[in-house]
Design a protein around this motif. Sequence first.
Motif, PDB file in Angstrom:
ATOM      1  N   UNK A 244       0.815  -1.383  -0.009  1.00  0.00           N
ATOM      2  CA  UNK A 244      -0.076  -0.037   0.101  1.00  0.00           C
ATOM      3  C   UNK A 244       0.904   1.271  -0.037  1.00  0.00           C
ATOM      4  N   UNK A 245       0.341   2.405  -0.797  1.00  0.00           N
ATOM      5  CA  UNK A 245       0.859   3.384  -0.523  1.00  0.00           C
ATOM      6  C   UNK A 245       0.110   4.586   0.376  1.00  0.00           C
ATOM      7  N   UNK A 246       0.768   5.249   1.449  1.00  0.00           N
ATOM      8  CA  UNK A 246       0.304   5.767   2.304  1.00  0.00           C
ATOM      9  C   UNK A 246      -0.320   7.199   1.940  1.00  0.00           C
ATOM     10  N   UNK A 247      -0.933   8.056   2.627  1.00  0.00           N
ATOM     11  CA  UNK A 247      -1.279   9.531   2.165  1.00  0.00           C
ATOM     12  C   UNK A 247      -0.045  10.275   2.225  1.00  0.00           C
ATOM     13  N   UNK A 248       0.729  10.121   3.105  1.00  0.00           N
ATOM     14  CA  UNK A 248       2.302  10.830   2.868  1.00  0.00           C
ATOM     15  C   UNK A 248       3.271  10.365   2.078  1.00  0.00           C
ATOM     16  N   UNK A 249       3.009   9.279   1.291  1.00  0.00           N
ATOM     17  CA  UNK A 249       3.915   8.708   0.074  1.00  0.00           C
ATOM     18  C   UNK A 249       4.730   7.624   0.430  1.00  0.00           C
ATOM     19  N   UNK A 250       4.606   7.199   1.827  1.00  0.00           N
ATOM     20  CA  UNK A 250       5.125   6.051   2.185  1.00  0.00           C
ATOM     21  C   UNK A 250       4.934   4.727   1.399  1.00  0.00           C
ATOM     22  N   UNK A 251       5.722   3.691   1.050  1.00  0.00           N
ATOM     23  CA  UNK A 251       5.207   2.401   0.395  1.00  0.00           C
ATOM     24  C   UNK A 251       5.700   1.369   1.557  1.00  0.00           C
ATOM     25  N   UNK A 252       4.496   0.993   1.748  1.00  0.00           N
ATOM     26  CA  UNK A 252       4.462  -0.016   2.884  1.00  0.00           C
ATOM     27  C   UNK A 252       4.039  -1.244   2.483  1.00  0.00           C
TER      28      UNK A 252
ATOM     29  N   UNK B 107       9.254   2.133   2.649  1.00  0.00           N
ATOM     30  CA  UNK B 107      10.109   2.854   1.897  1.00  0.00           C
ATOM     31  C   UNK B 107       9.642   4.404   1.738  1.00  0.00           C
ATOM     32  N   UNK B 108      10.257   5.481   1.837  1.00  0.00           N
ATOM     33  CA  UNK B 108       9.581   6.834   1.958  1.00  0.00           C
ATOM     34  C   UNK B 108      10.493   7.653   0.661  1.00  0.00           C
ATOM     35  N   UNK B 109      10.305   7.761  -0.390  1.00  0.00           N
ATOM     36  CA  UNK B 109      10.793   8.449  -1.309  1.00  0.00           C
ATOM     37  C   UNK B 109      10.435  10.050  -1.458  1.00  0.00           C
TER      38      UNK B 109
ATOM     39  N   UNK C 108      14.613   6.584   2.166  1.00  0.00           N
ATOM     40  CA  UNK C 108      14.943   5.808   3.143  1.00  0.00           C
ATOM     41  C   UNK C 108      14.277   4.705   3.102  1.00  0.00           C
ATOM     42  N   UNK C 109      14.813   3.599   3.877  1.00  0.00           N
ATOM     43  CA  UNK C 109      14.079   2.254   3.804  1.00  0.00           C
ATOM     44  C   UNK C 109      14.479   1.651   4.993  1.00  0.00           C
ATOM     45  N   UNK C 110      13.272   0.928   5.625  1.00  0.00           N
ATOM     46  CA  UNK C 110      13.518   0.291   6.947  1.00  0.00           C
ATOM     47  C   UNK C 110      12.798  -1.100   6.849  1.00  0.00           C
ATOM     48  N   UNK C 111      13.459  -2.073   7.248  1.00  0.00           N
ATOM     49  CA  UNK C 111      12.560  -3.237   7.118  1.00  0.00           C
ATOM     50  C   UNK C 111      12.716  -4.368   8.322  1.00  0.00           C
ATOM     51  N   UNK C 112      11.720  -4.967   8.843  1.00  0.00           N
ATOM     52  CA  UNK C 112      11.613  -5.685  10.070  1.00  0.00           C
ATOM     53  C   UNK C 112      11.257  -7.044   9.556  1.00  0.00           C
ATOM     54  N   UNK C 113      12.231  -8.206   9.944  1.00  0.00           N
ATOM     55  CA  UNK C 113      11.916  -9.429   9.636  1.00  0.00           C
ATOM     56  C   UNK C 113      11.978 -10.372  10.974  1.00  0.00           C
ATOM     57  N   UNK C 114      11.019 -11.185  10.998  1.00  0.00           N
ATOM     58  CA  UNK C 114      10.952 -11.915  12.292  1.00  0.00           C
ATOM     59  C   UNK C 114      10.744 -13.471  12.098  1.00  0.00           C
ATOM     60  N   UNK C 115      11.369 -14.255  12.616  1.00  0.00           N
ATOM     61  CA  UNK C 115      11.227 -15.473  12.339  1.00  0.00           C
ATOM     62  C   UNK C 115      11.623 -16.479  13.565  1.00  0.00           C
TER      63      UNK C 115
END
Length: 798
Positions: free
Chosen positions: A486-494, A537-539, A553-560
Amino acid sequence: MLPPAEIALPASREAVRPLTWIASGVALALAAPLAAQSAADDVGTVVDPQGEPGDPQPDQPALDPQGDVDDLLTVPDPNADLDPPPVATGEEGIDTDGNREIDFEADILEYSADSDNVTASGNVVLRSGDRSLRADTVSWNQQTGVIVASGRVRFVDENGNQLFSERVELTDEFEAGAMENLLLALRQGGRLAALRGMRESDGTIALQEAAYSGCSVVTPQGCPKDPSWRITAERVVYDPQSQRIKFTGAFLELFGARILPLPGLAVRTDGGAVSGLLVPDLRFSKSNGVEVSGSYFLRFADNRDLTLTTHVYTQAAPMVAAQWRHLTERGAYQITGYATHSQRISTFTGAPNSEEEFRGYIFANGKFQLSPDWSLTGSIRRTTDRTFLRRYDISRDDRLRSTLELERIGSNTYFSLAGWATQTLRLNQPQGEVPIALPVLDARWRPDIPLVGGQLELQLNTLSISRDIGQDTQRAFARAQWDLRRITGLGQVVTLTGMLRGDVYHSDENFLTTTASYRGNPGWEYRGVALGALDVQWPFVGEAFGGTQVFTPRVQLVATPPIKNLAIPNEDARAIDLEDSNLFALNRFPGYDRVEDGARITYGLDWSLRIPDWELKTTVGQSYRLDSDRDILPVGTGLSEKFSDFVGRTEVRYRDFLKFTHRFRLDKDSLAIRRNEIDAAVGSSKTYAELGYVRLNRNITQVEDLQDREELRGAVRIAFANYWSVFGSGVFNLTDREEDPMLSSDGFDPIRTRLGVAYRDDCLELGATWRRDYITSGDAQRGDTFQFYFSLRNLGFR
C-alpha cells in the motif's frame, strides 16, 4: 492510319495521358529477383517504381562501353535518399485475359508509320505492377515486338532490385534480352556489375566479365570509395528458378589484390545460404602447432543444414567436427560434435597415457514450444576427458552441465520439471563427488482473488540429489506467502509479508561431506518455517544541480521463530555473502536449505540524481540482529554478529561514454574493506577501455565455498584510420599466500593475455590475434596462440 510523320506530344506533364501496351503472356521482368546474403541497409534504398517520372533522379553511372568492370562497382551509390519500392504480393500488371499490361509516360511520343516504330523520349517511365523502367528513350517496334531502352536506364523489379545500364533490349512481354555495361544493385545487399549480359533461351541470365561485392561504394559522408573486397569472374549465370548466382572462374580480391581462387562459388539471391566450401581458419598454438581448419557447408533445406569441418595440426592427430542445425515448426535444435584419436590425460596424475584413444566432445541444445503455455528445453555437454576442450581451444569451462526441463507458464501459474547432471573438468576433483539432480520440481500458483487485500502465492518444490561418492539428499516443501502493498497518504510505500513453509528431508552418507555445517542429520528430518516482515520506503523527490534527485530511506523488520537449520542438509544455500543485492532480502541465503531465524532490522537509503547526460545512483545499508547466532553464519560473511557490515553500491553513467559501478562491504568495527569490486568502461563502441577488479577479504578459512581472492581484468581497443583498430586484454590473479595459504602465488600471476589488430568496415572483417596462456592443464600447455581470421559479408564465409 497516321501519316508517315512524327507526332510530338506536348512537354507539359499535365497534358500527357498515360497509354497502355497490352502484351500477351506472362514473363519474368528484366532484372529477375536477385538478392544476396546481407541486410538491405548496406545497399541503400531503391527507387519507387510508382514515383513520378518528373521527380529528380540521382546521377547514373557513366558506363563506358570500352571501360573496365572495376568502374561499374566503384560509382557513387545510385540509391541514396530514395524510398524503397513496395514488394509485390501478387501478380499485378496482368489483365483478366492473362496479358501483361505495361503503362508508360513520357515527355514526347513519336510514331513512324514507315518503320512501324513508336519512340518515347524525355523522362520515360514504363510500369507493370510493381516493376518499373526509366530511361531517356524507349522505342517499340510493333512488327518485331522488340523494345529498346537507352540512355540512363534504370529498372526496378518487384523485389526492390535495381539494374542500371546504357542500353537494354526487351520483348513485348517485358523480358530482357541483350544488355551492355550493366550494374545491378541488390535489395538484400551487394552489387553485381558486368560489361555484357544476355538472357538465354532457358530463362537464365548470363553475364560476361563480371564483378560482385557486398560493400557500399560510398562513405557515410557520401564520398566515393573503392570496395574493400570483390569477386571477379569470367562468367556469371543467374537462374531464376533456383534463385542462384553461379560464378565461373571466380577470384577473391582484397584491397585490389587477387589472393584466392573460388571454384564452384554460388550465392543465393533470396538471402539464404548455399552449400559450399567455407574460408579456412589458420592458427598456431603451443599444444598443437600449426592448425588449418576447413569446412564444407551443406544446405538441405531452408530449415536444415550441416557443417563438416576438418582440423589438421602439425603436432597432433587430425580432428573432425560436425554441426547439424534444424528449425522445426515447434522449435529448433543443434548438435555439435568433435572427434579425434590421440593420447588421453590421466584423471589423477594429469599425465598422458602411452596409448592413443578416442577423444571427443558433444554439445546439443534446443527448445520446443509444445503449446502457447508448454515448452521443452534441453542441453547436453559431455567430453571424453578433462583437458580435451582446453587443448583444442573449444571452451575454457571447468564444468559441463546437461539439463532437461519441461516448463509451463500460465497467466497466474508456473510449473517446471527438470533435471541436470554436471561433468567436472577439474583435475583434482573426483567425478563421483559431483551431484546429479533428478527430479527438480517447482510449481507455483497465484489465485486471482485477493486474500485480505493482498496477493497469495502457493509453491510446491521437490529436489533429489545423488552422488556416486558422497551424500545423497531428497527434499520436498510446501510454501504459502502473502504480500500486501500500500501507499500511504504521505507517500510511504508499505509492504506486509507473511510466509509459512513445511519441509521434509531425507539424507544418507552424510559423513562424506567435508564441511560439517553442510551435512545435517542422516535419515528423515522435518522442519517448519514461519516468517513475518514489514518493509517501509519513503521516497522524496526534488530538484538539485539542474536535475532531479530522489532520496529514499528504507527500513525493514523481519522476524522468524527458531528453525532447525543444522539438522537439515545444506545443498543449495552454501555461498552466503552479504552484499547490496541481498541486503533487504527476506532470506539472505541463496537457496532454500538455510533460512535466517530470529529477528532483525535492516535500514538503508537509496539516492539517485538525473541531470542532462548524467545519471548517479548510490545505495548503502546495514542490518541489526536482535540476537547473535553464529551457527549457520560463519565469521567473515558480514552477518555473524548483531550488527552486520556496511554494504553499498554506486553507479555513475555519462551518456553511452562512461559507465562506472563500485560495490563494497566495510567491516562494521574497523571499516576495513571486505569486498571491493569495480567495473568501469569508458569510450565509444570503436575506442574504449574496460576495467574490472574484485577483492574478497572475508578472512574465512573453514568454509570451502567462501575463499578469499583478488583478480584484475582489463581490456582496451583503439581505433585509427577509419576502419583499423588495435586491442588487448588480460586477466591477472592478484591473490597472495596471506589471502589463500594454499596458493604459492606472489600476488601477481597472469592467467591470460591477448593482443591483436583488426580491420572492420561495412562488408569485411579481418584481423590477427596473439594470446598467451600461463596455466598448464594436462596436455593443454601454457604458451602462445596465434590466429588469423577474416569474414566477408554477403558470402556467408563466417
